[in-house]
Scaffold this motif. Structure first.
Motif, mmCIF file in Angstrom:
data_model
loop_
_atom_site.group_PDB
_atom_site.id
_atom_site.type_symbol
_atom_site.label_atom_id
_atom_site.label_comp_id
_atom_site.label_asym_id
_atom_site.label_seq_id
_atom_site.Cartn_x
_atom_site.Cartn_y
_atom_site.Cartn_z
ATOM 1 N N ALA A 118 -6.483 5.039 -7.062
ATOM 2 C CA ALA A 118 -6.250 3.764 -7.761
ATOM 3 C C ALA A 118 -5.064 2.980 -7.215
ATOM 4 O O ALA A 118 -4.490 2.131 -7.914
ATOM 5 C CB ALA A 118 -6.103 3.985 -9.263
ATOM 6 N N THR A 119 -4.708 3.224 -5.938
ATOM 7 C CA THR A 119 -3.657 2.418 -5.309
ATOM 8 C C THR A 119 -4.237 1.274 -4.480
ATOM 9 O O THR A 119 -3.503 0.361 -4.087
ATOM 10 C CB THR A 119 -2.759 3.279 -4.394
ATOM 11 N N LEU A 180 -1.301 -1.225 -4.070
ATOM 12 C CA LEU A 180 -0.266 -1.000 -5.071
ATOM 13 C C LEU A 180 0.681 0.106 -4.613
ATOM 14 O O LEU A 180 0.307 0.977 -3.833
ATOM 15 C CB LEU A 180 -0.902 -0.605 -6.411
ATOM 16 N N ASN A 181 1.902 0.071 -5.121
ATOM 17 C CA ASN A 181 2.868 1.105 -4.744
ATOM 18 C C ASN A 181 2.631 2.421 -5.475
ATOM 19 O O ASN A 181 3.194 3.449 -5.128
ATOM 20 C CB ASN A 181 4.307 0.625 -4.955
ATOM 21 N N SER A 182 1.790 2.380 -6.516
ATOM 22 C CA SER A 182 1.372 3.590 -7.219
ATOM 23 C C SER A 182 0.055 3.284 -7.920
ATOM 24 O O SER A 182 -0.306 2.121 -8.118
ATOM 25 C CB SER A 182 2.429 4.031 -8.236
ATOM 26 N N GLY A 183 -0.650 4.337 -8.286
ATOM 27 C CA GLY A 183 -1.970 4.139 -8.876
ATOM 28 C C GLY A 183 -1.923 3.417 -10.206
ATOM 29 O O GLY A 183 -0.982 3.555 -10.978
ATOM 30 N N ASN A 184 -2.956 2.627 -10.475
ATOM 31 C CA ASN A 184 -3.072 1.931 -11.756
ATOM 32 C C ASN A 184 -4.547 1.801 -12.114
ATOM 33 O O ASN A 184 -5.246 0.905 -11.619
ATOM 34 C CB ASN A 184 -2.417 0.549 -11.693
ATOM 35 N N ALA A 185 -5.008 2.699 -12.986
ATOM 36 C CA ALA A 185 -6.409 2.688 -13.386
ATOM 37 C C ALA A 185 -6.753 1.467 -14.225
ATOM 38 O O ALA A 185 -7.926 1.105 -14.367
ATOM 39 C CB ALA A 185 -6.728 3.964 -14.165
#
Length: 538
Positions: A118-119, A180-185
């Motif tokens: 999710a990134t 993205l810098n980290s996953g975001n569902a």
């Protein structure tokens, strides 16, 4: 397969034709008689079907509870329901939208998918969709539109929503890739935000000044603080929509004036109906009351960087000095549920009710005052019904209960006009509202993250902000749930927001207008009433 008689088959066919305006009342009644109905029953069925079926054409005047002379078509702002409904919901589109069930759906995007935990998110645009000026919408337009809300110099209220985006690029004319810098569902929900509308790119930058957008309606005339007139976009990419030919949004910030405007037929709809006189309105045969349980809540944000609100015990004393039950009963008359200084609505995934329940307790209020080194306290509370209907009356009740706790609340009644520009985020303690957001991450990111321009309490809790980033990327549901639970407890215990109640969206309309199932995510049918509603058949 169900067997039906020839007459019943014709009746069903006629019902379908009514919806498309292809059969008259007289012809339908004749078919109803052939199917065994009485004249009265056939007529009633005709009216019911005709009113329920969308039809093209018509004009609606929509009375908004907000509107100020400082309003603008710039999507970096959109602080209230006037700008949100007229310029985002009616005039524009985002990549996604929330449906009546609270689920995320493609809007200007045709599809979206994710990879790399999710990134990476890839959005595909609808083929053939155009701006109001006829120009085909491309990925470059989307990139420019998103970048308008990003970077150190942006003044956008949506800046915090895009903080995690490290790169956005066009991969051909119809594909946009977000990294993205980290996953975001939950990222597709973020893309439905009413600020993040798609605008045409001009020299590589988003052109908001022209008012050219993608939506169901084209702006004809805008008088800030007064009205906005829009006409139907004949080339809208959603087949058959909008149904109405024209809409006019009218700013009526005074509650009594708003109710009178609907009663006299000056407008066909009003947002935020007066709960105290709702009974009288219900008795009018040509008016319907609409009530939706959503994510909205009314707050009293304290600026935690300003004395005395910089003291956590002062904040806690005020939380115990308010009788929320009394406010819910006397001010909102059964159209709200008591809040507990947690902005995540009970219907949202990962919601909890923190302990203890904050309620009126003079002993606890005095305990925290004493802990703060005070025997008594005097504070100003700025309010106007522009914040929410009943804010002034609620403040009066707060003044009475707080006095029993050694707290002198000086209620400052502010001007309705430009309340959101002159009072909100400016005065240390004031009334406010949130329509809520469909996910915990979205609500926390927009209203409580350290760098959000709409962080109305100016609260910067290091642990909270650490958890916000971690929870967004966490794929283990149990761990994510625990993180959001801790964040809700932190806002309850340490935050500067007093969440009075979770409010129902209560509005009213003339029976001239009809609609489908109402969306719960924002007021005014998810801000999309102009696109989704139609003029009922007579």
């Amino acid at each position: 397969m169900e067997a039906v008689s020839e007459s019943e088959y014709k009746l069903r066919l006629a019902q379908d034709l009514i919806g498309r305006g292809k059969v008259s009342r007289r012809d339908f009644i004749h078919l109803g008689l052939a199917a065994g109905l009485t004249v009265a029953a056939a007529n009633m069925l005709f009216v019911s079907v005709a009113r329920a079926a969308p039809k093209q054409g018509g004009f609606a005047k929509l009375g908004m509870a907000h509107g100020a002379t400082t309003d603008s078509i710039d999507p970096a702002g959109y602080p209230d329901t006037f700008t949100q409904t007229a310029f985002s919901g009616a005039m524009s589109n985002s990549l996604t939208e929330v449906d009546a069930k609270g689920n995320i759906q493609p809007d200007l995007a045709e599809s979206f998918e994710t990879s790399d935990e999710a990134t990476t998110w890839v959005f595909k645009l609808r083929k053939g969709a155009t701006f109001h000026n006829g120009k085909t919408i491309t990925a470059d337009d989307v990139v420019a539109s998103m970048q308008y809300h990003m970077g150190a110099d942006t003044k956008s209220a949506a800046k915090s929503l895009l903080e995690s985006v490290t790169n956005i690029k066009a991969d051909g004319p119809e594909t946009i890739v977000f990294t993205l810098n980290s996953g975001n569902a939950d990222f597709p929900y973020i893309m439905s935000d009413y600020h993040l509308v798609v605008m045409p790119a001009k020299n590589g930058k988003a052109d908001w000044e022209s008012g050219v957008r993608t939506g169901a309606f084209v702006l004809e005339n805008f008088q800030p603080g007064v009205s906005a007139k829009l006409k139907r976009n004949p080339n809208y990419f959603k087949a058959g929509k909008p149904y109405l030919d024209e809409v006019e949004f009218i700013a009526i910030t005074d509650l009594a004036a708003r109710m009178a405007a609907l009663s006299t037929g000056e407008v066909d709809y009003i947002g935020r109906a007066d709960l105290k006189t709702l009974g009288m309105l219900k008795r009018k045969p040509n008016i319907d009351i609409l009530e939706v349980t959503g994510y909205g809540h009314y707050t009293l944000p304290m600026n935690v960087t300003v004395a005395p609100f910089d003291n956590p015990d002062v904040r806690m004393a005020l939380k115990w000095a308010i009788d929320r039950e009394e406010i819910a009963q006397k001010i909102f008359l059964g159209h709200a549920t008591v809040g507990n200084d947690n902005p995540i609505a009970p219907a949202i995934k990962f919601a909890i009710n923190p302990e203890p329940q904050h309620k009126f307790d003079p002993e606890k209020a005095r305990f925290h005052l004493k802990k703060a080194g005070m025997e008594n306290l005097k504070v100003d509370l700025s309010v106007a019904d522009a914040a929410f209907a009943g804010a002034v009356d609620a403040a009066a009740l707060i003044r009475e209960t707080a006095a029993q706790c050694g707290i002198d609340v000086n209620v400052v009644r502010e001007a309705e006009d430009a309340y959101w520009d002159n009072i909100w985020l400016k005065k240390p303690w004031c009334a406010s509202y949130w329509s809520g957001r469909a996910t915990a991450d979205w609500m926390f990111t927009q209203a409580y993250s350290a760098d959000s321009s709409w962080n109305e309490t100016f609260w910067k809790n290091p642990r909270f902000n650490e958890l916000l980033i971690q929870a967004r990327a966490e794929t283990d549901e149990a761990k994510r749930s625990a993180m959001y639970a801790e964040m809700q407890q932190l806002t309850h215990d340490d935050g500067g927001a007093i969440v009075l109640v979770f409010n129902n969206f209560v509005s009213a309309k003339s029976k001239k207008l009809a609609h489908g199932e109402l969306a719960p995510n924002w007021e005014n049918d998810g801000l999309k009433m102009a696109e989704r509603w139609w003029e009922a058949n007579a």
